[in-house]
Design an enzyme around this catalytic site. Structure first.
Site, PDB file in Angstrom:
ATOM      1  N   ASP A  10      48.967  40.968  42.920  1.00  0.00           N
ATOM      2  CA  ASP A  10      48.510  40.248  41.681  1.00  0.00           C
ATOM      3  C   ASP A  10      49.532  40.082  40.717  1.00  0.00           C
ATOM      4  O   ASP A  10      50.279  40.737  40.384  1.00  0.00           O
ATOM      5  CB  ASP A  10      47.484  41.245  40.976  1.00  0.00           C
ATOM      6  CG  ASP A  10      46.722  40.850  39.840  1.00  0.00           C
ATOM      7  OD1 ASP A  10      45.607  41.016  39.838  1.00  0.00           O
ATOM      8  OD2 ASP A  10      47.391  40.296  38.992  1.00  0.00           O
ATOM      9  N   ASP A  14      44.869  34.371  40.973  1.00  0.00           N
ATOM     10  CA  ASP A  14      46.202  34.969  40.948  1.00  0.00           C
ATOM     11  C   ASP A  14      46.435  36.381  41.772  1.00  0.00           C
ATOM     12  O   ASP A  14      47.059  37.347  41.348  1.00  0.00           O
ATOM     13  CB  ASP A  14      46.339  35.395  39.730  1.00  0.00           C
ATOM     14  CG  ASP A  14      45.932  36.579  39.035  1.00  0.00           C
ATOM     15  OD1 ASP A  14      44.868  36.977  39.360  1.00  0.00           O
ATOM     16  OD2 ASP A  14      46.650  37.469  38.257  1.00  0.00           O
ATOM     17  N   GLU A  15      45.167  36.586  42.716  1.00  0.00           N
ATOM     18  CA  GLU A  15      45.367  37.734  43.428  1.00  0.00           C
ATOM     19  C   GLU A  15      44.601  37.938  44.853  1.00  0.00           C
ATOM     20  O   GLU A  15      43.701  37.235  44.981  1.00  0.00           O
ATOM     21  CB  GLU A  15      44.719  39.066  42.524  1.00  0.00           C
ATOM     22  CG  GLU A  15      43.507  39.449  42.428  1.00  0.00           C
ATOM     23  CD  GLU A  15      43.018  40.446  41.277  1.00  0.00           C
ATOM     24  OE1 GLU A  15      42.707  40.065  40.111  1.00  0.00           O
ATOM     25  OE2 GLU A  15      42.791  41.723  41.655  1.00  0.00           O
TER      26      GLU A  15
HETATM   27  N1  LIG Z   1      38.482  37.855  30.720  1.00  0.00           N
HETATM   28  C1  LIG Z   1      39.443  37.329  31.499  1.00  0.00           C
HETATM   29  C2  LIG Z   1      40.077  37.716  32.487  1.00  0.00           C
HETATM   30  C3  LIG Z   1      40.857  37.053  33.349  1.00  0.00           C
HETATM   31  N2  LIG Z   1      41.093  35.541  33.030  1.00  0.00           N
HETATM   32  C4  LIG Z   1      42.151  34.646  33.589  1.00  0.00           C
HETATM   33  C5  LIG Z   1      43.491  34.869  32.939  1.00  0.00           C
HETATM   34  C6  LIG Z   1      44.238  35.739  33.759  1.00  0.00           C
HETATM   35  O1  LIG Z   1      45.625  35.565  33.626  1.00  0.00           O
HETATM   36  C7  LIG Z   1      43.663  35.734  35.197  1.00  0.00           C
HETATM   37  C8  LIG Z   1      43.864  36.799  36.081  1.00  0.00           C
HETATM   38  O2  LIG Z   1      43.131  37.981  35.420  1.00  0.00           O
HETATM   39  P1  LIG Z   1      43.778  39.236  35.688  1.00  0.00           P
HETATM   40  O3  LIG Z   1      42.791  40.394  35.425  1.00  0.00           O
HETATM   41  O4  LIG Z   1      44.496  39.548  36.694  1.00  0.00           O
HETATM   42  O5  LIG Z   1      44.966  39.493  34.691  1.00  0.00           O
HETATM   43  P2  LIG Z   1      46.384  38.996  34.414  1.00  0.00           P
HETATM   44  O6  LIG Z   1      46.863  38.387  35.402  1.00  0.00           O
HETATM   45  O7  LIG Z   1      46.459  38.200  32.896  1.00  0.00           O
HETATM   46  O8  LIG Z   1      46.901  40.468  33.850  1.00  0.00           O
HETATM   47  P3  LIG Z   1      47.372  41.551  34.624  1.00  0.00           P
HETATM   48  O9  LIG Z   1      46.890  41.178  36.327  1.00  0.00           O
HETATM   49  O10 LIG Z   1      48.873  41.817  34.700  1.00  0.00           O
HETATM   50  O11 LIG Z   1      46.640  42.646  34.396  1.00  0.00           O
HETATM   51  O12 LIG Z   1      42.353  35.422  34.853  1.00  0.00           O
HETATM   52  C9  LIG Z   1      40.435  35.158  31.989  1.00  0.00           C
HETATM   53  O13 LIG Z   1      40.442  34.091  31.548  1.00  0.00           O
HETATM   54  N3  LIG Z   1      39.465  35.955  31.303  1.00  0.00           N
HETATM   55 MG   LIG Z   2      46.860  39.276  37.349  1.00  0.00          MG
END
Ligand SMILES: Nc1ccn([C@H]2C[C@H](O)[C@@H](COP(=O)(O)OP(=O)(O)OP(=O)(O)O)O2)c(=O)n1
Ligand SMILES: [Mg+2]
Length: 1161
Positions: free
Chosen positions: A377, A472-473
DNA sequence: ATCCTCCCCTAC
DNA sequence: TAAGGTAGGGGAGGAT
């Protein structure tokens, strides 16, 4: 409050949903001559079987002291059941042979009652037989409390009317109390609002698209705009009832009485979408944003409010006022992108897995074999990618959002920002409070796609089984790779091989991280574990920019210290339920028995968590699934100023849906329309810019006979549903359409190359056969599908705050009166006319008023289930009679589920209460028709069982959780049988049928009951009402095959039959009627007119109710009955012919709707 | 017991 | 200003 309440509410909801409603005007809703087949039969039967009626008829002039009482005798009594029955009925009571829990008995007569039972029936008035006898001997109704079988308990959940106030005695311990108070005052407040509303006009919003209905707006509430939605539970000031009453009495006249106001052209007309034109002059006068203070005095209707709002070009551009809205919106919606990407990736990965398939991938795992799963991720995905263009912010707290206003949502935040407590999904307002100098970078969707594509390339290079989790994951099962590299079998316990395996896994992870970093410049973290759960848990430890492999020996320790919310699938609601039983950490789960978990969370969830807490998760990576639904919805920027705009929008949504269906290569048989409407107590402008704010949600689904993907067709259906709700267009806040019961498109027409944007995965493009396989797999899965049930509908109002009062225009009581004014016999939009079930005799208002609210509601709208007591149209209330000819149909504000007569008999304040307790919202003012809308909010005081859902959390702070909740109450009936406004005169002549005495089913003759039961084992048999009149002097009765032909008649009023939500119910009822009809005319054959009636009814089912499945089933059932008939003679032949005619009629209706031939099966 | 509908809940 | 979508798991409760 438990299940009892819950059940009740569900029941009532259903009942309400079941009500048919008349449509507004328009071809679609033409008047029908046949109000309802079921109703018709019921009446007939009722008449024939009505014993209570006989009793009453022979009761001479005994004082009707029990008028309004509906009693049920339980257990052994002295005097006997028979005597009590006789006495009760002859003195005016209604009688229920037995309770099914959903009935509307007002009193239960019992000599004694065990505690357990007492609890079960705690909402009824349980009295001793002496109450009956004493009342009779004294000639008046004795106070029931003096005859209580069970002494009142403090926690008894009986709602009392305290003066004019409705208070609920908490069933729940304290926490709810404050809530009830709030609710109580809340609706009171609404009453006041209602008072300011306008007098009803004469037009329907649908009739004249250009004229928005004038609904009054919620006034003062606007001032509270700023209330934080997350905490606005008690935001509305409490007003005391008296005040509201006062208020409700005067202002009516202050408002313009005018009905529709001609649309006028604002100066800036060209800037406002064509149709949209607020009726008020104010609007025109102010092209831009500033408006005179006058507004505060006269609340704007929500349409007017929206019109003003949209006068600002910027607003118009970002709301539905912009024709390009959908496109624009979806292009900017991160959640839409996320969902779209996810679907595409999932599909793509599944395809790849299948292809590589049998070969390497589909590993047949031996039991006990170790697995190595990686969860890969990106760290702060959106933020990291967006930061590539703003390198200077990299080390500063940064977020990705559309703006920096308070309502802007943070999609992603980097780690520096997280140090302040900022989180993804948080609103800017809160984030800024946590970190005042937050940097905001814009979205860059194309860049996210690119990074993702590179990421997946790297992932696929690994060679494992890949499952996409999101843009992204991804999950990668690297077991086979690891095993072969380590030269182990995966089952042994050799430390050497395990170590080699782990090393290999770590090595792969490191490689992937490096590759992705090289390709994208962004960090990814990787968690490795023996199953999906553990990989995810490891991922948490790996972030940011790291990797972590959980070794078997540390699983329990690591897991144990996590909070339950750290487990996948556990969040606010489930976390709350666990907290209620003292479980906060994962290790606490281990101290809880599986049984306990199951009892609190349900079998699947309970067991899953029990296993998760022990590190167990058998889910495989890459499991194939097939799509079950396709939908398109928008719950932001929805601001309409007239009905036409809303409908146009819905049609556009359907076009979008069609695109998606084509893209997926599927068609669907069931449409579900999702509607979010501003909650009654929500400000016109929610805290979030153009957001939906606090809403009630309504979902209704319809089954098509055939799967489709046609936008026009779906759009028509969707619009019909929207119209049926008769919501004020200005209050709409969210709309969506979803298709389920999918079927693959013909292989030939594979709609694979939809125009929809697709991710471009150049390098790892799927092999050639990909597309095809996708379809095939769908087919394989779907083929076994069997036709299903019927349509359903449902909707719910909020129960959170239960009362979403509706605001009638004008004083509530006045509105009601007006509603009634409409000729009940004529068009009755309200279900009002319905005789459906009502009290046996006019309920004594006094008695009614005293009833516990929930019971009262039953009166108001008894369940079909119940025995129907017929209405008493015999003595129509004066009000009704007098107003019979009001030209404009009435307004409507009596909730459709309330019998108008009953309603009118109520004291004004009680009327007001009832109105207030009903749906939120305004009466749609001008609608001539009824509102069927429904709102049922049935138990205003019943805050949906807090127990479930959310546990502790559900009790407080629920506002946030349910801002968007679905109200589980409002029920829209799906059937729109509109009774036409113009009923054939002949029908009118039949109105007399309404006078048939009511009866309870259980009183049906044994033979009838048996027959029905035998036929089907359907319990509702008892409800069957049959009313066959012979056309000729007639010989008689039911089962002798008299010569006279039975003639079906129309019910006097529109069908109020309780078409309960589940088509099945209706169906069973109809089947029963068919049984009776056939039985009655077995030897003679059906009367032609009757056949015509059924044909007409079925055509309605197809064309209006749009329930092909139901029509099909009805026909099939009749065919079966006829076939089963052993007879040979004319009767059988006539019946067989009738069946054919009926089938032909149905086909005709299908054709009219542009549907194909129905296959009856 | 099993199936079905109508939600609620969760995830990103 | 702001872009609060969307699909699937599963629970509750009714039908069969
Ligand atoms: N409430 C949310 C949660 C996520 N996303 C989008 C933006 C994030 O970048 C992407 C991926 O979600 P992740 O949960 O993987 O979060 P991040 O990648 O931002 O952070 P991390 O994975 O480091 O916790 O999905 C969003 O738009 N709204
Ligand atoms: Mg992420």
């Amino acid at each position: 409050m438990g299940s009892r309440l819950e059940k009740k509410s569900a029941e009532v909801r259903k009942r309400i949903e079941g009500h048919s409603f008349t449509g507004e005007d328009g071809d679609e809703y033409e008047g029908s001559t046949f109000g309802g087949f079921p109703d018709y039969f019921r009446r007939k039967k009722v008449k024939l079987q009505n014993r209570d009626a006989d009793i009453r008829a022979h009761s001479g002039d005994k004082p009707q002291i029990f008028k309004g009482v509906v009693a049920h005798v339980m257990g052994y009594t002295q005097p006997s059941l028979q005597i009590l029955h006789q006495e009760l009925v002859s003195h005016g009571a209604g009688f229920l042979q037995y309770l099914d829990g959903k009935t509307m008995a007002t009193h239960i007569i019992a000599s004694s009652m065990p505690p357990k039972k007492a609890l079960e029936y705690s909402k009824y008035r349980i009295v001793k037989p002496a109450w009956v006898m004493d009342s009779i001997s004294s000639g008046k109704l004795m106070p029931w409390s003096d005859y209580r079988v069970i002494q009142e308990t403090p926690r008894q959940n009986v709602i009392k009317l305290d003066g004019g106030k409705m208070m609920s005695q908490a069933t729940q311990p304290s926490p709810l109390r404050y809530r009830e108070q709030t609710q109580n005052s809340f609706y009171t407040n609404q009453l006041q609002n209602a008072a300011r509303s306008q007098a009803p006009g004469g037009s329907s919003p649908f009739a004249t698209p250009r004229l928005p209905p004038r609904l009054q707006a919620v006034e003062s509430i606007e001032d509270i705009d700023d209330v934080d939605e997350d905490m606005d539970d008690g935001g509305v000031d409490l007003l005391n009832y008296e005040d509201s009453k006062k208020a409700s009495n005067k202002p009516v006249e202050e408002l313009p009485k005018e009905t529709p106001v001609p649309a006028e052209k604002p100066e800036n007309a060209q800037e406002i979408p064509a149709i949209a034109r607020p009726p008020r002059d104010k609007v025109e006068e102010r092209p831009t944003v500033s408006f005179p203070p006058v507004d505060l005095e006269k609340p704007l209707t929500s349409e007017e409010h929206n019109a003003r709002l949209l006068a600002d070009p910027h607003m118009r551009k970002s709301s539905t006022a912009n024709p390009e809205f959908l496109k624009q919106y979806y292009s900017e919606s991160r959640l839409h992108h996320l969902s779209t990407w996810k679907a595409e990736l999932k599909s793509k990965m599944q395809r790849l897995t299948t292809e590589k398939g049998p070969a390497a991938r589909t590993i047949k795992r031996k039991p006990g074999e170790r697995r190595y799963i990686m969860h890969v991720d990106f760290d702060s995905f959106f933020c990291a990618v967006s930061l590539k263009k703003h390198p200077d912010y990299v080390d500063k707290p940064t977020v990705v959002a559309h703006g920096n206003g308070t309502g802007s949502e943070i999609a992603s935040c980097n780690y520096p920002a997280r140090k302040f407590g900022v989180k993804n999904g948080m609103w800017m307002k809160r984030a800024l409070e946590l970190c005042s100098d937050l940097k905001v970078v814009p979205y860059d969707f194309p860049a996210y796609e690119e990074a993702s594509a590179l990421f997946y390339e790297a992932i696929l290079e690994i060679g494992g089984v890949v499952q996409s989790v999101s843009i992204d994951e991804a999950l990668v099962d690297i077991t086979s790779i690891v095993m072969s590299a380590a030269g182990s079998k995966g089952t042994g316990v050799s430390e050497g091989s395990i170590w080699r395996e782990q090393e290999k896994a770590d090595e792969i992870a490191l490689q992937v991280r490096q590759r992705v970093k090289e390709k994208t410049g962004c960090d990814v973290s990787i968690g490795i574990g023996g199953n999906i759960l553990l990989a995810k848990v490891a991922l948490r430890k790996a972030k940011p920019a790291g990797q972590y492999q959980i070794r078997p020996e540390e699983v329990l320790d690591i897991l144990g210290e996590l909070k339950v919310e750290d487990l996948p699938g556990v969040a606010y609601s489930i976390g709350g339920k666990l907290e209620e039983i003292g479980v906060k950490l994962v290790k606490d789960i281990r101290q809880t028995s599986k049984e306990k978990l199951i009892s609190v969370l349900g079998p699947k969830t309970g067991e899953k968590l029990w296993e998760y807490s022990r590190g167990i998760d058998r889910t495989e990576v890459g499991e194939q699934t097939i799509r079950k639904s396709v939908s398109a919805e928008v719950n932001w920027g929805i601001r309409f100023i007239n009905q036409e705009e809303a409908e146009e929008f819905v049609r556009n949504l359907c076009k979008e849906l069609e695109r998606r269906l084509l893209n997926e290569g599927v068609k669907g048989k069931q449409l579900t329309m999702k509607i979010m409407r501003r909650a009654a107590d929500a400000p016109l402008d929610p805290p979030k810019h153009l957001g939906h704010g606090k809403c009630d949600t309504f979902n209704k689904s319809v089954l098509f006979g055939v799967a489709t993907n046609n936008a026009e067709f779906i759009g028509k259906e969707a619009v019909a549903i929207l119209r049926a709700y008769k919501f004020s267009p200005g209050d709409l806040r969210g709309l969506g359409v979803q298709l389920t019961k999918l079927e693959p498109l013909k292989a030939s027409t594979t709609g694979l190359d939809g125009s929809q944007k697709r991710l471009n995965f150049g390098s790892f493009a799927a092999p050639p056969s990909a597309k095809k396989q996708k379809l095939e797999s769908i087919e394989d899965f779907e083929s076994p599908k069997k036709p299903k049930p019927v349509p359903k509908e449902d909707l719910d109002p909020i129960n959170d705050d239960p009362l979403t009062p509706r605001k009638p225009k004008g004083h509530p009581a006045l509105a009601l009166s007006r509603a009634t004014a409409a000729d009940v016999h004529a068009t009755t939009p309200l279900n009002v006319g319905g005789t459906q079930f009502i009290m046996p005799t006019n309920p004594d208002p006094a008695v009614l008023a005293e009833l516990p609210l929930d019971i009262r509601k039953h009166f108001v709208k008894p369940s079909k289930n119940l025995a129907l007591i017929a209405s008493e149209s015999r003595e129509p209330s004066p009000a009704l009679k007098s107003r019979t000819n009001s030209p404009a149909p009435a307004p409507a504000e009596i909730p459709p589920d309330i019998d108008p007569e009953v309603f009118h008999a109520l004291p004004e304040d009680v009327k007001a209460e009832i109105l207030a307790s009903y749906g939120p919202r305004r009466g749609q003012s001008v609608l001539p028709q009824s509102p069927r809308k429904d709102r049922v909010i049935l138990h205003p005081q019943k805050p949906r069982t807090p127990t479930k859902r959310g546990g502790i959390r559900g009790m407080f702070n629920r506002t946030k959780a349910r801002e968007r909740q679905s109200d589980a109450n409002a029920g829209l009936k799906q059937t729109n049988f509109l009774a036409g406004k113009k009923r054939a005169q002949t029908e009118q002549a039949m109105d007399g049928l309404d006078e048939i005495d009511p009866t309870f089913l259980d009183e049906l003759p044994e033979e009838v009951r048996k027959e029905v039961l035998a036929d089907h084992r359907r319990r509702k048999a008892q409800r069957v009402g049959l009313n066959i009149q012979k056309r000729e002097p007639a010989p008689q009765r039911r089962h002798d095959s008299g010569e006279g032909q039975a003639k079906l008649k129309f019910p006097g009023k529109p069908i109020k039959v309780s078409f309960t939500g589940s088509g099945l119910k209706d169906l069973s009822e109809i089947k029963d009627m068919l049984n009776a009809w056939h039985r009655e005319t077995e030897t003679e054959g059906p009367h032609r007119d009757d056949v015509a009636v059924l044909e007409k009814y079925l055509a309605k089912v197809v064309k209006q109710e749009r329930d092909m499945e139901k029509a099909r089933k009805v026909v099939k059932w009749l065919e079966w009955i006829v076939e089963e008939d052993d007879g040979e003679g004319k009767g059988k032949r006539a019946w067989a012919a009738a069946v054919e005619d009926i089938k032909a009629a149905v086909q005709g209706a299908m054709r009219e709707r542009g549907l194909g031939e129905m296959v009856f099966g």
